[in-house]
Write an enzyme that holds these catalytic residues in place. Structure first.
Site, PDB file in Angstrom:
ATOM      1  CG  HIS A   1      -6.975   1.911   0.829  1.00  0.00           C
ATOM      2  ND1 HIS A   1      -5.818   1.201   0.605  1.00  0.00           N
ATOM      3  CD2 HIS A   1      -7.610   1.297   1.859  1.00  0.00           C
ATOM      4  CE1 HIS A   1      -5.762   0.178   1.446  1.00  0.00           C
ATOM      5  NE2 HIS A   1      -6.840   0.218   2.222  1.00  0.00           N
TER       6      HIS A   1
ATOM      7  CB  SER B   1      -9.068  -1.728   1.252  1.00  0.00           C
ATOM      8  OG  SER B   1      -9.978  -2.648   1.796  1.00  0.00           O
TER       9      SER B   1
ATOM     10  CG  ASP C   1     -11.162   3.741   6.699  1.00  0.00           C
ATOM     11  OD1 ASP C   1     -10.191   4.235   6.096  1.00  0.00           O
ATOM     12  OD2 ASP C   1     -11.098   2.676   7.345  1.00  0.00           O
TER      13      ASP C   1
ATOM     14  CE  LYS D   1      -4.221   0.774   4.631  1.00  0.00           C
ATOM     15  NZ  LYS D   1      -3.741  -0.011   5.751  1.00  0.00           N
TER      16      LYS D   1
ATOM     17  CG  ASN E   1      -1.871  -1.160   1.226  1.00  0.00           C
ATOM     18  OD1 ASN E   1      -2.414  -1.511   0.177  1.00  0.00           O
ATOM     19  ND2 ASN E   1      -2.075  -1.782   2.372  1.00  0.00           N
TER      20      ASN E   1
ATOM     21  CD  GLU F   1     -13.132   0.428   3.343  1.00  0.00           C
ATOM     22  OE1 GLU F   1     -12.294   0.393   2.422  1.00  0.00           O
ATOM     23  OE2 GLU F   1     -13.581  -0.603   3.882  1.00  0.00           O
TER      24      GLU F   1
ATOM     25  CG  HIS G   1     -10.544  -2.616   6.685  1.00  0.00           C
ATOM     26  ND1 HIS G   1     -10.033  -2.671   7.957  1.00  0.00           N
ATOM     27  CD2 HIS G   1      -9.626  -3.212   5.885  1.00  0.00           C
ATOM     28  CE1 HIS G   1      -8.845  -3.252   7.925  1.00  0.00           C
ATOM     29  NE2 HIS G   1      -8.583  -3.598   6.675  1.00  0.00           N
TER      30      HIS G   1
HETATM   31  C1  LIG Z   1      -9.989   0.778   4.837  1.00  0.00           C
HETATM   32  C2  LIG Z   1      -9.004   0.423   5.897  1.00  0.00           C
HETATM   33  N1  LIG Z   1      -9.176   0.905   7.138  1.00  0.00           N
HETATM   34  C3  LIG Z   1      -8.327   0.612   8.122  1.00  0.00           C
HETATM   35  C4  LIG Z   1      -7.236  -0.191   7.927  1.00  0.00           C
HETATM   36  C5  LIG Z   1      -6.316  -0.521   9.048  1.00  0.00           C
HETATM   37  O1  LIG Z   1      -5.207   0.296   9.002  1.00  0.00           O
HETATM   38  P1  LIG Z   1      -3.824  -0.132   9.694  1.00  0.00           P
HETATM   39  O2  LIG Z   1      -3.127  -1.015   8.728  1.00  0.00           O
HETATM   40  O3  LIG Z   1      -3.125   1.157   9.934  1.00  0.00           O
HETATM   41  O4  LIG Z   1      -4.186  -0.843  10.946  1.00  0.00           O
HETATM   42  C6  LIG Z   1      -6.991  -0.704   6.657  1.00  0.00           C
HETATM   43  C7  LIG Z   1      -5.799  -1.546   6.427  1.00  0.00           C
HETATM   44  O5  LIG Z   1      -5.671  -2.352   5.602  1.00  0.00           O
HETATM   45  C8  LIG Z   1      -7.901  -0.401   5.623  1.00  0.00           C
HETATM   46  O6  LIG Z   1      -7.736  -0.912   4.400  1.00  0.00           O
END
Ligand SMILES: Cc1ncc(COP(=O)(O)O)c(C=O)c1O
Length: 384
Positions: free
Chosen positions: A206, A178, A203, A237, A44, A174, A130
Protein backbone atom coordinates in the site's frame (compact mmCIF):
# COMPACT_ATOMS: atom_id res chain seq x y z
CA UNK A 1 -22.42 -31.30 3.84
CA UNK A 2 -24.58 -30.75 6.95
CA UNK A 3 -21.78 -28.72 8.56
CA UNK A 4 -21.71 -26.30 5.61
CA UNK A 5 -25.44 -25.73 6.02
CA UNK A 6 -25.10 -24.98 9.71
CA UNK A 7 -22.04 -22.76 9.10
CA UNK A 8 -23.99 -20.63 6.58
CA UNK A 9 -27.04 -20.58 8.84
CA UNK A 10 -24.97 -19.38 11.79
CA UNK A 11 -23.33 -16.64 9.71
CA UNK A 12 -26.73 -15.50 8.41
CA UNK A 13 -28.16 -15.45 11.93
CA UNK A 14 -25.31 -13.33 13.30
CA UNK A 15 -25.26 -11.00 10.29
CA UNK A 16 -21.70 -12.05 9.44
CA UNK A 17 -22.33 -13.90 6.17
CA UNK A 18 -20.00 -12.56 3.46
CA UNK A 19 -21.49 -12.23 0.00
CA UNK A 20 -20.05 -11.21 -3.34
CA UNK A 21 -21.28 -7.88 -4.73
CA UNK A 22 -20.42 -7.60 -8.42
CA UNK A 23 -20.13 -4.24 -10.16
CA UNK A 24 -20.99 -3.63 -13.81
CA UNK A 25 -18.02 -1.40 -14.59
CA UNK A 26 -15.76 1.30 -13.18
CA UNK A 27 -14.49 4.58 -14.52
CA UNK A 28 -12.53 7.55 -13.16
CA UNK A 29 -13.26 6.97 -9.47
CA UNK A 30 -16.85 5.79 -10.00
CA UNK A 31 -18.27 2.28 -9.94
CA UNK A 32 -21.53 1.31 -11.64
CA UNK A 33 -23.87 -1.27 -10.18
CA UNK A 34 -27.15 -1.81 -12.03
CA UNK A 35 -28.73 1.58 -12.63
CA UNK A 36 -26.73 3.30 -9.93
CA UNK A 37 -23.41 5.13 -9.98
CA UNK A 38 -21.29 5.18 -6.82
CA UNK A 39 -18.21 7.11 -5.80
CA UNK A 40 -15.71 4.35 -5.19
CA UNK A 41 -14.09 4.50 -1.76
CA UNK A 42 -13.32 0.80 -1.64
CA UNK A 43 -10.76 0.09 -4.34
CA UNK A 44 -6.98 0.09 -4.03
CA UNK A 45 -6.57 1.81 -7.40
CA UNK A 46 -5.18 4.78 -5.50
CA UNK A 47 -3.66 6.60 -8.47
CA UNK A 48 -6.39 5.70 -10.93
CA UNK A 49 -3.88 3.86 -13.12
CA UNK A 50 -6.10 0.86 -13.89
CA UNK A 51 -7.94 2.93 -16.50
CA UNK A 52 -4.98 5.06 -17.62
CA UNK A 53 -4.86 5.11 -21.46
CA UNK A 54 -1.14 4.19 -21.54
CA UNK A 55 -1.77 1.16 -19.32
CA UNK A 56 -4.55 -0.07 -21.60
CA UNK A 57 -2.37 0.49 -24.65
CA UNK A 58 0.56 -1.42 -23.14
CA UNK A 59 -1.69 -4.40 -22.39
CA UNK A 60 -3.33 -4.42 -25.82
CA UNK A 61 0.02 -4.17 -27.64
CA UNK A 62 1.39 -7.03 -25.52
CA UNK A 63 -1.54 -9.26 -26.45
CA UNK A 64 -1.03 -8.45 -30.13
CA UNK A 65 2.63 -9.43 -29.90
CA UNK A 66 2.62 -12.34 -27.43
CA UNK A 67 -0.96 -13.59 -27.21
CA UNK A 68 -2.94 -13.92 -24.01
CA UNK A 69 -0.85 -16.35 -21.97
CA UNK A 70 2.71 -17.61 -21.57
CA UNK A 71 1.19 -21.02 -20.90
CA UNK A 72 3.77 -22.30 -18.47
CA UNK A 73 5.58 -21.61 -15.22
CA UNK A 74 8.77 -19.53 -15.18
CA UNK A 75 11.04 -22.56 -14.77
CA UNK A 76 9.44 -24.25 -17.77
CA UNK A 77 7.99 -22.63 -20.90
CA UNK A 78 6.55 -19.51 -19.27
CA UNK A 79 9.76 -17.51 -18.89
CA UNK A 80 10.00 -14.59 -21.34
CA UNK A 81 12.40 -11.69 -21.68
CA UNK A 82 9.60 -9.30 -20.67
CA UNK A 83 9.49 -10.93 -17.20
CA UNK A 84 13.23 -10.29 -16.81
CA UNK A 85 12.84 -6.75 -18.11
CA UNK A 86 10.15 -6.07 -15.49
CA UNK A 87 12.40 -7.54 -12.78
CA UNK A 88 15.27 -5.25 -13.79
CA UNK A 89 12.89 -2.28 -13.66
CA UNK A 90 11.71 -3.29 -10.20
CA UNK A 91 15.27 -3.69 -8.88
CA UNK A 92 16.10 -0.25 -10.23
CA UNK A 93 12.88 1.33 -8.85
CA UNK A 94 13.48 -0.11 -5.38
CA UNK A 95 17.25 0.43 -5.43
CA UNK A 96 18.12 -3.24 -4.85
CA UNK A 97 20.33 -5.69 -6.72
CA UNK A 98 17.57 -7.94 -8.10
CA UNK A 99 13.85 -8.27 -8.59
CA UNK A 100 11.60 -11.30 -8.77
CA UNK A 101 8.01 -11.23 -9.98
CA UNK A 102 5.17 -13.25 -8.42
CA UNK A 103 1.61 -13.85 -9.57
CA UNK A 104 0.02 -12.07 -6.63
CA UNK A 105 0.90 -10.50 -3.32
CA UNK A 106 -0.74 -13.39 -1.55
CA UNK A 107 1.39 -15.92 -3.41
CA UNK A 108 4.53 -13.85 -2.84
CA UNK A 109 4.13 -13.60 0.93
CA UNK A 110 2.99 -17.16 1.44
CA UNK A 111 5.78 -18.51 -0.75
CA UNK A 112 8.64 -16.34 0.50
CA UNK A 113 7.87 -16.54 4.21
CA UNK A 114 7.01 -20.23 3.85
CA UNK A 115 10.35 -21.04 2.24
CA UNK A 116 12.98 -18.69 3.67
CA UNK A 117 13.18 -19.47 7.41
CA UNK A 118 13.84 -23.09 8.40
CA UNK A 119 13.00 -25.07 11.52
CA UNK A 120 15.97 -23.71 13.46
CA UNK A 121 14.89 -20.14 12.73
CA UNK A 122 12.46 -17.60 14.18
CA UNK A 123 10.07 -15.06 12.65
CA UNK A 124 9.03 -11.80 14.33
CA UNK A 125 5.93 -10.39 12.74
CA UNK A 126 3.59 -7.46 13.46
CA UNK A 127 0.40 -8.62 15.14
CA UNK A 128 -1.93 -7.05 12.55
CA UNK A 129 0.09 -7.99 9.47
CA UNK A 130 -1.88 -8.97 6.36
CA UNK A 131 -3.40 -12.46 6.16
CA UNK A 132 -0.91 -13.44 3.43
CA UNK A 133 1.97 -12.76 5.83
CA UNK A 134 0.28 -14.68 8.62
CA UNK A 135 -0.42 -17.60 6.28
CA UNK A 136 3.25 -17.55 5.24
CA UNK A 137 4.29 -17.89 8.88
CA UNK A 138 1.86 -20.79 9.25
CA UNK A 139 3.50 -22.59 6.34
CA UNK A 140 6.97 -22.04 7.75
CA UNK A 141 8.58 -24.56 10.10
CA UNK A 142 10.13 -21.63 12.01
CA UNK A 143 8.78 -20.43 15.35
CA UNK A 144 6.68 -17.26 15.00
CA UNK A 145 6.53 -14.46 17.58
CA UNK A 146 4.04 -11.65 16.97
CA UNK A 147 4.81 -8.20 18.35
CA UNK A 148 2.14 -5.65 19.24
CA UNK A 149 1.28 -3.42 16.31
CA UNK A 150 4.16 -1.01 15.55
CA UNK A 151 5.40 -1.45 19.14
CA UNK A 152 9.19 -1.47 18.96
CA UNK A 153 9.56 -1.90 22.75
CA UNK A 154 7.56 -5.10 22.53
CA UNK A 155 9.57 -6.29 19.54
CA UNK A 156 12.77 -5.71 21.49
CA UNK A 157 11.43 -7.62 24.50
CA UNK A 158 10.72 -10.58 22.20
CA UNK A 159 14.09 -10.28 20.47
CA UNK A 160 15.90 -10.25 23.83
CA UNK A 161 13.99 -13.32 24.96
CA UNK A 162 14.02 -15.41 21.77
CA UNK A 163 16.66 -14.30 19.27
CA UNK A 164 19.62 -16.22 20.72
CA UNK A 165 17.75 -19.50 20.83
CA UNK A 166 17.60 -19.62 17.02
CA UNK A 167 19.98 -19.68 14.05
CA UNK A 168 18.41 -17.01 11.81
CA UNK A 169 15.70 -14.44 12.48
CA UNK A 170 13.30 -12.81 10.03
CA UNK A 171 11.49 -9.62 11.04
CA UNK A 172 8.50 -8.88 8.84
CA UNK A 173 6.00 -6.06 8.72
CA UNK A 174 4.02 -3.85 6.37
CA UNK A 175 5.20 -0.29 5.71
CA UNK A 176 1.67 1.08 5.19
CA UNK A 177 -0.91 -1.02 6.99
CA UNK A 178 -3.81 -1.97 4.78
CA UNK A 179 -6.61 -1.70 7.33
CA UNK A 180 -5.21 1.03 9.61
CA UNK A 181 -3.57 3.33 7.08
CA UNK A 182 -0.65 3.97 9.41
CA UNK A 183 3.08 3.60 8.75
CA UNK A 184 5.64 1.36 10.45
CA UNK A 185 8.58 2.93 12.32
CA UNK A 186 11.10 1.81 9.72
CA UNK A 187 14.18 3.51 11.21
CA UNK A 188 13.66 1.76 14.55
CA UNK A 189 13.03 -1.55 12.81
CA UNK A 190 16.33 -1.20 10.98
CA UNK A 191 18.14 -0.39 14.24
CA UNK A 192 16.68 -3.50 15.90
CA UNK A 193 17.42 -5.66 12.88
CA UNK A 194 21.06 -4.57 13.02
CA UNK A 195 21.35 -4.87 16.80
CA UNK A 196 19.89 -8.39 16.89
CA UNK A 197 21.29 -9.62 13.59
CA UNK A 198 18.04 -10.30 11.76
CA UNK A 199 16.85 -10.26 8.15
CA UNK A 200 14.25 -7.54 7.55
CA UNK A 201 11.40 -7.98 5.07
CA UNK A 202 8.75 -5.33 4.47
CA UNK A 203 5.50 -5.46 2.54
CA UNK A 204 5.07 -2.21 0.59
CA UNK A 205 1.76 -3.22 -1.05
CA UNK A 206 0.00 0.00 0.00
CA UNK A 207 3.05 2.29 -0.04
CA UNK A 208 4.35 1.64 -3.54
CA UNK A 209 3.38 4.39 -5.96
CA UNK A 210 2.42 6.71 -3.12
CA UNK A 211 5.47 7.53 -0.98
CA UNK A 212 9.07 8.49 -1.73
CA UNK A 213 10.59 10.86 -4.28
CA UNK A 214 10.04 8.45 -7.17
CA UNK A 215 6.99 6.78 -5.64
CA UNK A 216 8.92 3.63 -4.68
CA UNK A 217 7.50 3.56 -1.15
CA UNK A 218 8.37 4.18 2.49
CA UNK A 219 11.78 2.51 2.15
CA UNK A 220 12.69 5.07 -0.49
CA UNK A 221 11.16 7.91 1.56
CA UNK A 222 13.33 6.94 4.54
CA UNK A 223 16.34 6.27 2.31
CA UNK A 224 16.80 2.80 3.82
CA UNK A 225 16.91 0.45 0.84
CA UNK A 226 20.39 -0.79 1.79
CA UNK A 227 19.12 -1.76 5.24
CA UNK A 228 15.96 -3.59 4.21
CA UNK A 229 16.84 -7.04 2.89
CA UNK A 230 13.60 -7.94 1.13
CA UNK A 231 11.17 -5.34 -0.16
CA UNK A 232 7.93 -6.96 -1.23
CA UNK A 233 5.10 -5.18 -2.99
CA UNK A 234 2.20 -5.60 -5.38
CA UNK A 235 1.26 -4.27 -8.79
CA UNK A 236 -2.39 -4.61 -7.82
CA UNK A 237 -2.89 -1.49 -5.72
CA UNK A 238 -1.55 1.98 -6.71
CA UNK A 239 0.11 0.47 -9.78
CA UNK A 240 -3.34 -0.31 -11.17
CA UNK A 241 -2.50 -3.77 -12.46
CA UNK A 242 -1.93 -7.26 -11.07
CA UNK A 243 0.84 -9.43 -9.65
CA UNK A 244 3.60 -8.80 -7.14
CA UNK A 245 7.37 -8.63 -6.72
CA UNK A 246 10.25 -8.61 -4.36
CA UNK A 247 13.39 -6.54 -4.60
CA UNK A 248 16.33 -8.20 -2.88
CA UNK A 249 19.88 -9.52 -3.34
CA UNK A 250 20.69 -11.81 -6.27
CA UNK A 251 21.38 -14.65 -3.79
CA UNK A 252 17.91 -14.40 -2.23
CA UNK A 253 16.36 -14.30 -5.70
CA UNK A 254 18.33 -17.37 -6.88
CA UNK A 255 17.36 -19.24 -3.71
CA UNK A 256 13.66 -18.47 -4.13
CA UNK A 257 13.68 -19.47 -7.81
CA UNK A 258 14.86 -22.88 -6.61
CA UNK A 259 12.67 -23.45 -3.57
CA UNK A 260 9.67 -21.11 -3.46
CA UNK A 261 6.71 -23.29 -4.34
CA UNK A 262 4.24 -20.49 -5.11
CA UNK A 263 6.76 -19.18 -7.65
CA UNK A 264 7.68 -22.55 -9.14
CA UNK A 265 4.32 -24.27 -9.39
CA UNK A 266 2.17 -21.61 -11.02
CA UNK A 267 1.79 -20.31 -14.57
CA UNK A 268 3.74 -17.08 -15.01
CA UNK A 269 2.04 -13.68 -15.35
CA UNK A 270 0.58 -13.10 -18.83
CA UNK A 271 2.26 -10.57 -21.18
CA UNK A 272 -0.66 -8.12 -20.98
CA UNK A 273 -0.07 -7.83 -17.24
CA UNK A 274 3.72 -7.79 -17.39
CA UNK A 275 3.71 -4.94 -19.92
CA UNK A 276 1.09 -2.99 -17.96
CA UNK A 277 3.31 -3.39 -14.88
CA UNK A 278 6.31 -1.96 -16.74
CA UNK A 279 4.14 0.94 -17.91
CA UNK A 280 2.84 1.55 -14.37
CA UNK A 281 6.39 2.03 -13.09
CA UNK A 282 7.01 4.59 -15.82
CA UNK A 283 3.79 6.50 -15.11
CA UNK A 284 4.51 6.62 -11.38
CA UNK A 285 7.87 8.24 -12.11
CA UNK A 286 6.48 10.56 -14.81
CA UNK A 287 3.33 11.74 -13.04
CA UNK A 288 4.24 12.57 -9.42
CA UNK A 289 1.26 14.93 -9.11
CA UNK A 290 -1.07 11.97 -8.85
CA UNK A 291 0.40 10.89 -5.50
CA UNK A 292 0.92 14.46 -4.30
CA UNK A 293 -2.74 15.40 -4.87
CA UNK A 294 -3.94 12.10 -3.38
CA UNK A 295 -1.99 12.57 -0.15
CA UNK A 296 -3.05 16.22 0.22
CA UNK A 297 -6.70 15.29 -0.23
CA UNK A 298 -6.42 12.36 2.17
CA UNK A 299 -5.00 14.69 4.80
CA UNK A 300 -7.86 17.15 4.22
CA UNK A 301 -10.44 14.34 4.56
CA UNK A 302 -8.89 12.96 7.75
CA UNK A 303 -8.56 16.42 9.32
CA UNK A 304 -12.17 17.37 8.48
CA UNK A 305 -13.59 14.14 9.89
CA UNK A 306 -11.52 14.52 13.06
CA UNK A 307 -12.80 18.09 13.48
CA UNK A 308 -16.34 16.73 13.21
CA UNK A 309 -15.56 14.22 15.98
CA UNK A 310 -15.15 11.01 13.98
CA UNK A 311 -12.66 8.48 15.33
CA UNK A 312 -10.45 8.24 12.25
CA UNK A 313 -6.93 6.85 12.13
CA UNK A 314 -3.88 6.65 9.92
CA UNK A 315 -1.65 9.06 8.05
CA UNK A 316 -1.92 7.83 4.47
CA UNK A 317 -4.43 7.49 1.62
CA UNK A 318 -6.26 4.84 3.71
CA UNK A 319 -8.62 6.46 6.21
CA UNK A 320 -10.37 4.06 8.60
CA UNK A 321 -13.29 5.27 10.71
CA UNK A 322 -13.30 3.02 13.76
CA UNK A 323 -16.88 2.26 14.83
CA UNK A 324 -16.14 -0.71 17.08
CA UNK A 325 -19.32 -2.69 16.60
CA UNK A 326 -20.10 -5.11 13.78
CA UNK A 327 -23.81 -4.30 13.33
CA UNK A 328 -23.31 -0.51 13.54
CA UNK A 329 -20.49 -0.75 11.00
CA UNK A 330 -22.63 -2.69 8.53
CA UNK A 331 -25.46 -0.19 9.00
CA UNK A 332 -23.14 2.79 8.48
CA UNK A 333 -21.86 1.18 5.27
CA UNK A 334 -25.42 0.63 4.07
CA UNK A 335 -26.39 4.27 4.74
CA UNK A 336 -23.40 5.62 2.84
CA UNK A 337 -24.05 3.18 0.02
CA UNK A 338 -27.56 4.61 -0.25
CA UNK A 339 -26.03 8.08 -0.50
CA UNK A 340 -23.96 6.88 -3.45
CA UNK A 341 -20.64 6.02 -1.77
CA UNK A 342 -19.14 2.58 -2.16
CA UNK A 343 -17.42 1.85 1.11
CA UNK A 344 -17.23 -1.54 2.81
CA UNK A 345 -17.55 -2.51 6.46
CA UNK A 346 -14.41 -4.25 7.71
CA UNK A 347 -15.15 -6.76 10.44
CA UNK A 348 -13.67 -9.57 12.45
CA UNK A 349 -11.60 -11.62 11.52
CA UNK A 350 -10.05 -9.07 9.14
CA UNK A 351 -9.70 -6.71 12.14
CA UNK A 352 -9.88 -7.58 15.87
CA UNK A 353 -13.32 -7.61 17.56
CA UNK A 354 -14.18 -4.12 18.82
CA UNK A 355 -12.15 -2.55 15.99
CA UNK A 356 -14.82 -2.86 13.28
CA UNK A 357 -14.58 0.01 10.83
CA UNK A 358 -15.43 1.60 7.55
CA UNK A 359 -12.28 1.78 5.49
CA UNK A 360 -12.18 4.74 3.11
CA UNK A 361 -9.56 4.16 0.53
CA UNK A 362 -9.04 7.40 -1.33
CA UNK A 363 -8.00 7.75 -4.91
CA UNK A 364 -6.73 10.40 -7.28
CA UNK A 365 -10.26 11.29 -8.44
CA UNK A 366 -11.56 12.21 -4.98
CA UNK A 367 -11.16 15.98 -5.04
CA UNK A 368 -11.91 18.32 -2.13
CA UNK A 369 -15.47 19.05 -3.34
CA UNK A 370 -16.30 15.33 -3.27
CA UNK A 371 -14.62 14.86 0.11
CA UNK A 372 -16.32 17.90 1.66
CA UNK A 373 -19.71 16.57 0.59
CA UNK A 374 -18.90 13.12 2.00
CA UNK A 375 -17.87 14.66 5.35
CA UNK A 376 -21.12 16.67 5.44
CA UNK A 377 -23.20 13.60 4.53
CA UNK A 378 -21.50 11.67 7.33
CA UNK A 379 -22.25 14.44 9.85
CA UNK A 380 -25.86 14.48 8.69
CA UNK A 381 -26.33 10.74 9.18
CA UNK A 382 -24.18 9.85 12.17
CA UNK A 383 -24.40 11.35 15.65
CA UNK A 384 -20.89 11.41 17.07
C1 LIG B 1 -0.40 -5.72 2.81
C2 LIG B 1 -0.85 -6.64 1.73
N1 LIG B 1 -0.01 -7.60 1.30
C3 LIG B 1 -0.37 -8.45 0.34
C4 LIG B 1 -1.60 -8.40 -0.26
C5 LIG B 1 -1.98 -9.38 -1.32
O1 LIG B 1 -1.81 -8.82 -2.56
P1 LIG B 1 -2.60 -9.37 -3.84
O2 LIG B 1 -3.94 -8.73 -3.82
O3 LIG B 1 -1.77 -8.95 -5.00
O4 LIG B 1 -2.68 -10.84 -3.68
C6 LIG B 1 -2.50 -7.42 0.13
C7 LIG B 1 -3.82 -7.34 -0.53
O5 LIG B 1 -4.79 -6.89 -0.08
C8 LIG B 1 -2.13 -6.53 1.15
O6 LIG B 1 -2.98 -5.60 1.60
Amino acid sequence: MEWIKSFLHEREKTGSLRVLQPADKKENGYVYIGEKKYLDFSSNDYLGLSTHPDMKKASIEAIKTFGTSVSGSRLLSGDFLIHHYLEEKIADFKNKESGLVFNSGYQANVGIIGSLPGKMDVIFCDKIAHASIIDGTRLSPAKTCRFLHNDMDHLEILLKKERNKFRNALVITETVFSMDGDVCPLKELVQLKNRYNCTLMVDEAHATGIFGRNGAGIVEKENLSENVDIIMGTFSKALGSFGAYIACSKKVKDYLVNVCRSFIYSTALPPSIVCANVMALEIVKKEPDRRKILLENAEYFRRTLKQKGFNVKGSTQIVPWIIGDSKKTVEAGRILQEEGYRVFPIRHPTVPKGQERLRFSLNYYHDKTILKKLCNDMSKHFKI
